[in-house]
Structures are given as structure tokens and as C-alpha cells.
Design an enzyme around this catalytic site. Structure first.
Site, short mmCIF file in Angstrom:
data_model
loop_
_atom_site.label_atom_id
_atom_site.label_comp_id
_atom_site.label_asym_id
_atom_site.label_seq_id
_atom_site.Cartn_x
_atom_site.Cartn_y
_atom_site.Cartn_z
N LEU A 182 0.93 -1.22 0.05
CA LEU A 182 -0.09 0.04 0.13
C LEU A 182 0.95 1.21 0.12
O LEU A 182 1.74 1.19 0.85
CB LEU A 182 -0.89 -0.16 1.14
CG LEU A 182 -2.01 -0.77 1.21
CD1 LEU A 182 -2.85 -1.05 2.57
CD2 LEU A 182 -3.33 -0.13 0.37
N SER A 183 0.38 2.23 -0.86
CA SER A 183 1.35 3.44 -0.87
C SER A 183 1.01 4.33 0.36
O SER A 183 -0.24 3.91 0.87
CB SER A 183 1.02 4.25 -2.19
OG SER A 183 1.69 3.56 -3.19
N ALA A 184 1.78 5.19 0.66
CA ALA A 184 1.27 6.15 1.70
C ALA A 184 0.01 6.94 1.54
O ALA A 184 -0.31 7.20 0.23
CB ALA A 184 2.29 7.17 1.94
#
Length: 362
Positions: free
Chosen positions: A63-65
Site C-alpha cells: 500500500l502506498s502512503a
């Protein structure tokens, strides 16, 4: 990548921080972020980190930030009825938020390199449809995921209104990516260490805007030494819903409009209680300097919360119990799902009610 905003205590708190830092700037994006709890896409043992503005990776799952997803959602300028392609769709978190904006007449496709990640995304999607109250609050465009390398998409695949790539794109793949969007379409991708927005203004013209500096892992190259290999990844087909499905959409929309009209006629609904946040307990050691007859004495005053005082530990336990009780006393009841109650009250056969509810568990 991330860490641009403070960690939240829950999903709403995280969204508040993203709004305050101007990563989330529009109401439609805010609603989508609040509707999907980021923690639902984490493995159970890592959920304590879900509300930090940090990327998360475990094996192939990534998951990206939150600040990155916020900028991506804003840059895509999503509208109901558009088509969307997610290159490197991962857990399906972003695709699910996008689906809340596209609505039932949009197109929502994703391609992901790893089979286990697609299985994970489908599981999370099923959980969202079956258990989340947000599903009934929005008209949803369900995402479809396929396994494959996004650099091997079949040349006869259709183009999209919006495309996002979740991995670093090399300069020599830029033209390939740009040709995935229609005229008037928007492509958002990490290009040369910059999150970049490309708008197609004509058959052979584009406008480019650099959004912010980012660091993404690069796209994985196809595992083939045959330079003339035909691209074989087939994206999901764009299908028209059946008359039965379209009827369900119309019935649910009509019921929602009726509910909203009833609310309007009944006046302004009561405000939702503000979220109760637990108090953080800090133990402090107290030192005192005493002046007696011009002599200075340093003395430690007994503190009930001192680490060496067992009574202090007992008092802390009591205070923690009091905080827990206060939290439970003030914690608001979950809101009533009015659409579900309306459907269940209709004079219809039970199988038809279940169909209108999408066979949801609650």
C-alpha cells in the site's frame, strides 16, 4: 514514501490530517477516503500502523502512503461514468475508492503482476460489498482485476478516461503509457522520481504537470528475451449490465431519493456526536529544589506514578479503567442503515429483497 502528515488514531482522524495538510482538497475525494477504512486492507497483525502516513509492504502486498493516494485521487479528477485502469492494482484499496466516485455506469479495471495479490484484492472487495455500510451509501462501480504485466497489454485493448500506474515508469515506456488514455483523458504515474499528471489534449498532443517528488519501485520488465513477442495480457471486457441489474440500480436509487426527501421534510437531522478520543496518560517524575537558610537542597517528591511505587501502578490501572469506561459511555451508536431498513420493509418476496441488498450480510 510518506510521513508528510501526523498519524491518526482512526481512519477519520487520518483524513482530517490529510485535509489540514491540503493533500485532500475536494469533497468527493474526502468522502471516498472516509468511506473506506484503510486498516481493512492491512493484515491483522499490522493494523496498528494503518493510520500512519507511511507506505506498507508485506511480501507482494503493498500500500502506498495516504498522502500519495490523496494526490493521485485529486489529480485524476474522477467523474461518474468514466473508465479507469489501475496498473499495479495491488490490494484494491485505491480501485475501491475510485469505484465509489465512478458509480454504476463507470468502468473500473485493474492489472496486477502477482496472483496472490489479486486473490487478496478480490477477498477484500468481497468483504467490502458484504459488510461495509458505505456500500449502501454510494452507487458503486465494482472493480475487476486480472493477472499480468502491465507492459504486456494487448495492442487491441480499449483506451481509458483515467489511468494510474503504481510503480516507477522508465522514460522509454512513457509513450506506451500515454497511449492507454483517450483524447481528453488523464494519466497519473511516477516518472523520473516525480508524480506526473499527463492530459491527452489531442491525438498526438499531451500536457504534462509535475505534482510532487516521489520514490517508487520501478516497473518489473517482462520476463522474455523475445523482443518480437506479442503482448498477450487481455484486460477485462467492457460489458453492459443486464436489464435486471439496471433495474436494481434504479430501484435502489429511487429508494435513496425517497429517504433523502423524507429527511428534508423532517427538518435538519441531528448532528453526529463528535468522535471521542481517549486521553493519553503520561507519568512524570517530580523533582523539587528547597531553599532553607540560604542552603539549597535537592529533593525528590514522592509521586504516586513513580515507576518504583507499586501504588502508582495500581492508580494508573484504575485511571485506565476509568478512561475505558468513559470511552464506552460516550461512544456513539453505529448509524442505522436506512436503505437496508427500507428494502426489508417492502412488500416483496424474500429472494427479491436479498437481490436488492446484493445478498449483503448487514
Amino acid at each position: 514514501m510518506g510521513g508528510a502528515v501526523s498519524a491518526g488514531e482512526d481512519n477519520d482522524d487520518l483524513i482530517d490530517n490529510l485535509k489540514e495538510a491540503h493533500y485532500i482538497r475536494t469533497e468527493v475525494v474526502e468522502q471516498a477516503f472516509r468511506a473506506i477504512d484503510r486498516a481493512d486492507y492491512y493484515l491483522e497483525i499490522f493494523k496498528d500502523s494503518a493510520y500512519k502516513d507511511l507506505a506498507w509492504k508485506n511480501g507482494n502486498i503493498h500500500l502506498s502512503a495516504p498522502c500519495i493516494y490523496s494526490e493521485v485521487m485529486e489529480a485524476l479528477d474522477l467523474q461518474p461514468g468514466l473508465s479507469f485502469l489501475n496498473l499495479g492494482s495491488g490490494t484494491g484499496y485505491l480501485s475501491t475508492m475510485v469505484g465509489l466516485i465512478l458509480g454504476p455506469f463507470g468502468v473500473n479495471h485493474g492489472i496486477e503482476l502477482h496472483v496472490d495479490v489479486v486473490e487478496y484484492a478480490n477477498q477484500k472487495l468481497e468483504n467490502f460489498i458484504k459488510t461495509s455500510d458505505s456500500f449502501d451509501k454510494f452507487e458503486f462501480c465494482e472493480p475487476s482485476f486480472v493477472v499480468g504485466n502491465c507492459l504486456e497489454i494487448a495492442s487491441d485493448s480499449h483506451q481509458y478516461d483515467r489511468v494510474y500506474c503504481g510503480a516507477g515508469v522508465q522514460k522509454d515506456h512513457e509513450e506506451y503509457m500515454r497511449n492507454l488514455i483517450k483524447v481528453g483523458g488523464i494519466l497519473v504515474m511516477p516518472l523520473e522520481e516525480k508524480l506526473t499528471k499527463i492530459t491527452r489534449t489531442g491525438l498526438n498532443t499531451w500536457e504534462t504537470e509535475k505534482i510532487l517528488a516521489v520514490s517508487f519501485a520501478p516497473l518489473i520488465q517482462p520476463c522474455s528475451t523475445d523482443v518480437v513477442k506479442v503482448r498477450t495480457v487481455q484486460l477485462p471486457s467492457v460489458s453492459i449490465g443486464t436489464l435486471q441489474d439496471l433495474t436494481r440500480i434504479c430501484i435502489r436509487r429511487t429508494l435513496k431519493n425517497t429517504i433523502n426527501q423524507d429527511k428534508s421534510n423532517g427538518g435538519v437531522p441531528p448532528k453526529t456526536l463528535s468522535r471521542f478520543k481517549r486521553r493519553r496518560i503520561r507519568r512524570r517524575r517530580m523533582d523539587a529544589i528547597v531553599l532553607v537558610d540560604k542552603q539549597v537542597f535537592a529533593s525528590r517528591i514522592s509521586n504516586p506514578f513513580d515507576n518504583n511505587n507499586n501504588n502508582g501502578e495500581d492508580m494508573e490501572d484504575v485511571r485506565r479503567d476509568d478512561d475505558e469506561k468513559e470511552y464506552n459511555d460516550f461512544k456513539p451508536e453505529p448509524p442505522l442503515n436506512l436503505l437496508r431498513e427500507k428494502i426489508l420493509s417492502l412488500p416483496l418476496p424474500e429472494p427479491l429483497k436479498l437481490y436488492l441488498l446484493y445478498y449483503r450480510d448487514k
